[in-house]
Scaffold this active site. Structure first.
Site, mmCIF file in Angstrom:
data_model
loop_
_atom_site.group_PDB
_atom_site.id
_atom_site.type_symbol
_atom_site.label_atom_id
_atom_site.label_comp_id
_atom_site.label_asym_id
_atom_site.label_seq_id
_atom_site.Cartn_x
_atom_site.Cartn_y
_atom_site.Cartn_z
ATOM 1 N N HIS A 191 8.123 -4.189 -8.891
ATOM 2 C CA HIS A 191 8.824 -3.193 -8.083
ATOM 3 C C HIS A 191 8.156 -3.003 -6.729
ATOM 4 O O HIS A 191 8.805 -2.647 -5.754
ATOM 5 C CB HIS A 191 8.897 -1.860 -8.828
ATOM 6 C CG HIS A 191 7.563 -1.323 -9.232
ATOM 7 N ND1 HIS A 191 6.987 -1.611 -10.447
ATOM 8 C CD2 HIS A 191 6.667 -0.546 -8.576
ATOM 9 C CE1 HIS A 191 5.807 -1.018 -10.512
ATOM 10 N NE2 HIS A 191 5.589 -0.374 -9.403
ATOM 11 N N ARG A 298 27.886 -4.784 -6.964
ATOM 12 C CA ARG A 298 27.519 -4.237 -8.266
ATOM 13 C C ARG A 298 28.254 -2.919 -8.496
ATOM 14 O O ARG A 298 28.219 -2.035 -7.645
ATOM 15 C CB ARG A 298 26.002 -4.000 -8.335
ATOM 16 C CG ARG A 298 25.155 -5.234 -8.030
ATOM 17 C CD ARG A 298 23.673 -4.862 -8.087
ATOM 18 N NE ARG A 298 22.807 -5.991 -7.771
ATOM 19 C CZ ARG A 298 22.350 -6.269 -6.560
ATOM 20 N NH1 ARG A 298 22.688 -5.495 -5.538
ATOM 21 N NH2 ARG A 298 21.562 -7.307 -6.359
ATOM 22 N N ARG A 334 31.761 -7.463 -9.203
ATOM 23 C CA ARG A 334 31.326 -7.803 -10.561
ATOM 24 C C ARG A 334 31.663 -6.649 -11.496
ATOM 25 O O ARG A 334 31.334 -5.491 -11.215
ATOM 26 C CB ARG A 334 29.815 -8.059 -10.581
ATOM 27 C CG ARG A 334 29.292 -8.486 -11.956
ATOM 28 C CD ARG A 334 27.811 -8.774 -11.930
ATOM 29 N NE ARG A 334 27.013 -7.576 -11.740
ATOM 30 C CZ ARG A 334 25.701 -7.571 -11.559
ATOM 31 N NH1 ARG A 334 25.030 -8.720 -11.527
ATOM 32 N NH2 ARG A 334 25.026 -6.442 -11.402
ATOM 33 N N GLU A 433 24.467 -17.436 -15.511
ATOM 34 C CA GLU A 433 23.098 -16.902 -15.545
ATOM 35 C C GLU A 433 22.382 -17.199 -16.855
ATOM 36 O O GLU A 433 21.296 -16.662 -17.102
ATOM 37 C CB GLU A 433 23.126 -15.392 -15.284
ATOM 38 C CG GLU A 433 24.156 -14.642 -16.104
ATOM 39 C CD GLU A 433 24.428 -13.239 -15.593
ATOM 40 O OE1 GLU A 433 23.525 -12.647 -14.972
ATOM 41 O OE2 GLU A 433 25.535 -12.731 -15.815
ATOM 42 N N ASN A 456 18.115 -15.058 -10.796
ATOM 43 C CA ASN A 456 17.029 -14.287 -11.400
ATOM 44 C C ASN A 456 17.072 -14.398 -12.920
ATOM 45 O O ASN A 456 16.070 -14.709 -13.575
ATOM 46 C CB ASN A 456 17.112 -12.814 -10.986
ATOM 47 C CG ASN A 456 16.872 -12.608 -9.510
ATOM 48 O OD1 ASN A 456 16.494 -13.536 -8.807
ATOM 49 N ND2 ASN A 456 17.107 -11.408 -9.030
ATOM 50 N N ASP A 457 18.237 -14.126 -13.501
ATOM 51 C CA ASP A 457 18.368 -14.218 -14.952
ATOM 52 C C ASP A 457 18.334 -15.672 -15.420
ATOM 53 O O ASP A 457 17.821 -15.963 -16.509
ATOM 54 C CB ASP A 457 19.660 -13.548 -15.426
ATOM 55 C CG ASP A 457 19.467 -12.064 -15.701
ATOM 56 O OD1 ASP A 457 18.315 -11.642 -15.910
ATOM 57 O OD2 ASP A 457 20.461 -11.321 -15.710
ATOM 58 N N ARG A 467 10.457 -11.728 -16.535
ATOM 59 C CA ARG A 467 10.016 -11.716 -15.138
ATOM 60 C C ARG A 467 9.201 -10.482 -14.774
ATOM 61 O O ARG A 467 8.633 -10.425 -13.676
ATOM 62 C CB ARG A 467 11.223 -11.858 -14.204
ATOM 63 C CG ARG A 467 12.217 -10.718 -14.228
ATOM 64 C CD ARG A 467 13.321 -11.029 -13.212
ATOM 65 N NE ARG A 467 14.263 -9.947 -13.047
ATOM 66 C CZ ARG A 467 15.539 -10.009 -13.410
ATOM 67 N NH1 ARG A 467 16.004 -11.096 -13.970
ATOM 68 N NH2 ARG A 467 16.352 -8.997 -13.196
ATOM 69 N N CYS A 504 23.580 -15.779 -6.034
ATOM 70 C CA CYS A 504 23.392 -14.387 -5.632
ATOM 71 C C CYS A 504 22.052 -13.802 -6.054
ATOM 72 O O CYS A 504 21.818 -12.607 -5.898
ATOM 73 C CB CYS A 504 24.524 -13.508 -6.161
ATOM 74 S SG CYS A 504 24.646 -13.447 -7.954
#
Length: 576
Positions: A191, A298, A334, A433, A456-457, A467, A504
């Site tokens: 973060h 999102r 999405r 993903e 990312n996924d 991750r 993305c």
């Protein structure tokens, strides 16, 4: 002069003064008490104040940085609100007649031991969350509630040094004085790094022990791109840094000039550079003139912070407003991707030991048709007002995709029955993903208009790597050859079926990978708004044809270090 090396978390250059954040040591000595019930009342009062503060921090994070940052506080609030956890603490206070701080520390230690002994990597990482919650409840109990970590530091250009920064720490930081962050712990997806990227400041993480070498007020030069920090630089070191900073500034000017221009390779291949959006601030700041559209909208934020499901009309107005702001440029919405680690009380979702592999996203929507229908009707209606597209997340087989498309047809029939206008030919796509979606991409491509690769996924699922887990950060690598080959497979299968491909995730804007995406024929890159200009500039330096042959050689290497070396050499040849 002292040089500290760490992981390159967020790129950028910053010169300033050190602000060392030494976390307050909260005493938790065992003390006998006379009145357990009074002690329990004090504990419950402190816990209630802390839960309220987490709610305020979540709202601030959501407002300033979006849903991803806010969900961390929701996870903390879930732990702090866990009556079973705190009932055991209260029982210890009653039976052993000890003070609350000691009881909390004993429960924290017991929980840490249990989580350390589990095989589940996700639950192991929850240890840090439990530790942070216990520490902050204890601080609240003792009247030492957390404040801005750099409040006592003097000066305006501060680079904070810390063992680690919790989500609450990062939100409390005075952003007007913060110029960079350096932490002993943490990985490149922590973060701390996410916040630094949003703020456009450098972050160096995972340096290992170094706080003993830093003093408040030390002159600091931080290079986030190389993961290097220089303390008390000599004249030569300072001049070298300033030269690099000036060069970076000139490059930023070039990036700014590219924001409003089309992105084309030197040999004419066009790449749309969209932005990721979906929180209140990003919607308000969205400027269609400085990007090619919205590649990932999102919708989770519409459901967060609510006491009940958002209505069709409420959602329609939000989607319509964004479609109109896009001015004819694409808006890929999405459908709801929630569940697992994103909990909403009114949805009554199950608590799971491994939420990333659990009941989430399309799985929830297909099991709750009315929830899904409400959202689909709102998106369809908004399609009348712009170039709106629908994207289904977390698809792992053809059956799920066909069920989702059947639900879409049902929503259309309901709007026909109500005689409400909607876009009948709205394009449908899916997130790719998971390895399952990669392996089925040739079949899935026959049923959609576009793919969007959630890198990312995809990295996480392909490499079996959490991750957020520092111990396996070395495996969570955007240059992992299995991931890059998977993306090549998706591109080939998509293009063979006339389907567009976008990316993305974080890798969409990673400089060393952009030439590879051009070589593979990726049609669209969706990035954080501040990175649009840089992404377009890099695309403009690439020759797709020249890169294609090098890409095949790179993907055949089988070695991550070799692949990184080749990608770095390509960037160097492009003058980047």
């Amino acid at each position: 002069m002292k040089v500290i090396k760490g992981l390159a978390g967020a790129s950028g250059y910053a010169a300033g003064r050190a602000a060392v954040f030494s976390r307050m040591v909260i005493p938790a000595d065992k003390k006998k008490i006379e009145d357990p019930e009074t002690e329990i009342t004090a504990l419950e009062s402190a816990r209630s104040r802390y839960v309220r503060s987490l709610g305020l921090l979540a709202e601030r994070a959501r407002r300033e940085h979006g849903e991803q940052e806010a969900t961390i506080f929701e996870a903390y609030r879930e732990i702090a609100s866990d009556d079973v956890f705190f009932d055991e603490i209260k029982e210890k206070i009653r039976t052993e007649r000890v003070d609350a701080s000691w009881a909390i520390e004993q429960k924290r230690s017991e929980t840490e031991s249990v989580l350390d002994g589990l095989d589940d990597p996700y639950l192991k990482t929850r240890k840090d969350d439990v530790n942070n919650v216990c520490r902050e409840v204890t601080a609240e109990l003792q009247g030492a509630g957390a404040a801005d970590p750099i409040a006592e530091a003097g000066g305006d250009d501060l680079i904070v040094f810390a063992e680690d920064l919790t989500p609450a720490d990062t939100v409390r930081l005075d952003r007007t004085r913060l110029k960079g962050m350096v932490t002993e712990k943490g990985g490149v997806t922590s973060h701390t790094v996410i916040l630094a990227k949003l703020l456009g400041i450098p972050a160096i993480v995972g340096t290992g022990p170094m706080l003993s070498e830093v003093k408040n007020g030390d002159e600091v030069l931080a290079d986030g791109g190389s993961g290097t920090v220089v303390l008390s630089p000599d004249t030569a070191g300072r001049q070298d840094f300033l030269a690099k900073q000036k060069k970076a500034g000139l490059r930023e000017s070039l990036y700014a000039e590219c924001r409003a221009k089309p992105a084309r390779t030197r040999d004419g291949f066009s790449v749309r550079v969209d932005v990721n959006s979906g929180d209140k601030e990003s919607i308000e700041k969205f400027n269609a003139d400085e990007c090619d559209g919205v590649g990932l909208f999102r919708t989770e934020f519409l459901y967060m912070g609510q006491k009940d499901y958002p209505s069709e009309e409420f959602q329609f107005q939000v989607y319509r407003g964004m479609a109109e702001k896009a001015g004819g440029k694409e808006l890929i919405i999405r459908t709801l991707d929630i569940g697992g680690d994103k909990q909403l009380d009114y949805m009554d979702l199950p608590k799971e030991s491994n939420p990333f592999l659990g009941f989430r996203a399309i799985r929830i929507c297909l099991s709750r048709p009315e929830l899904f229908q409400t959202q689909l009707r709102a998106i369809l209606r908004a399609g009348v007002y712009g170039n709106v597209k629908i994207m289904f997340p977390m698809i792992v087989n053809l059956e799920e995709l066909l069920q989702a498309k059947t639900q879409l047809e049902t929503a259309k029939r309901e709007l026909d029955r109500r005689q409400i206008a909607y876009r009948k030919d709205i394009p449908v796509g899916i997130m790719v993903e998971t390895p399952a979606a990669v392996l089925l991409s040739d079949i899935l491509a026959k049923h959609v208009s576009f793919f969007s690769i959630g890198s990312n996924d995809l990295i996480q699922y392909t490499t079996a790597t959490d991750r957020m887990n520092e111990r396996v950060q070395y495996l969570y690598d955007s240059c992992n050859l299995s991931v890059l080959r998977s993306i090549r497979t998706v591109c080939r299968n998509a293009h063979a079926n006339g389907v567009q491909v976008g990316i993305c995730g974080e890798t969409a804007s990673e400089p060393r990978l952009i030439p590879l995406w051009c070589a593979l024929g990726v049609n669209e890159l969706s990035v954080a708004p501040p990175l649009v200009g840089r992404t377009k500039y890099i695309v403009g330096q690439v020759s797709k044809k020249e890169m294609e042959e090098r890409a095949e050689k790179l993907l055949a290497s089988g070695s991550v270090p070799e692949a990184k070396q080749e990608l770095s050499e390509i960037l160097g040849e492009l003058g980047l």
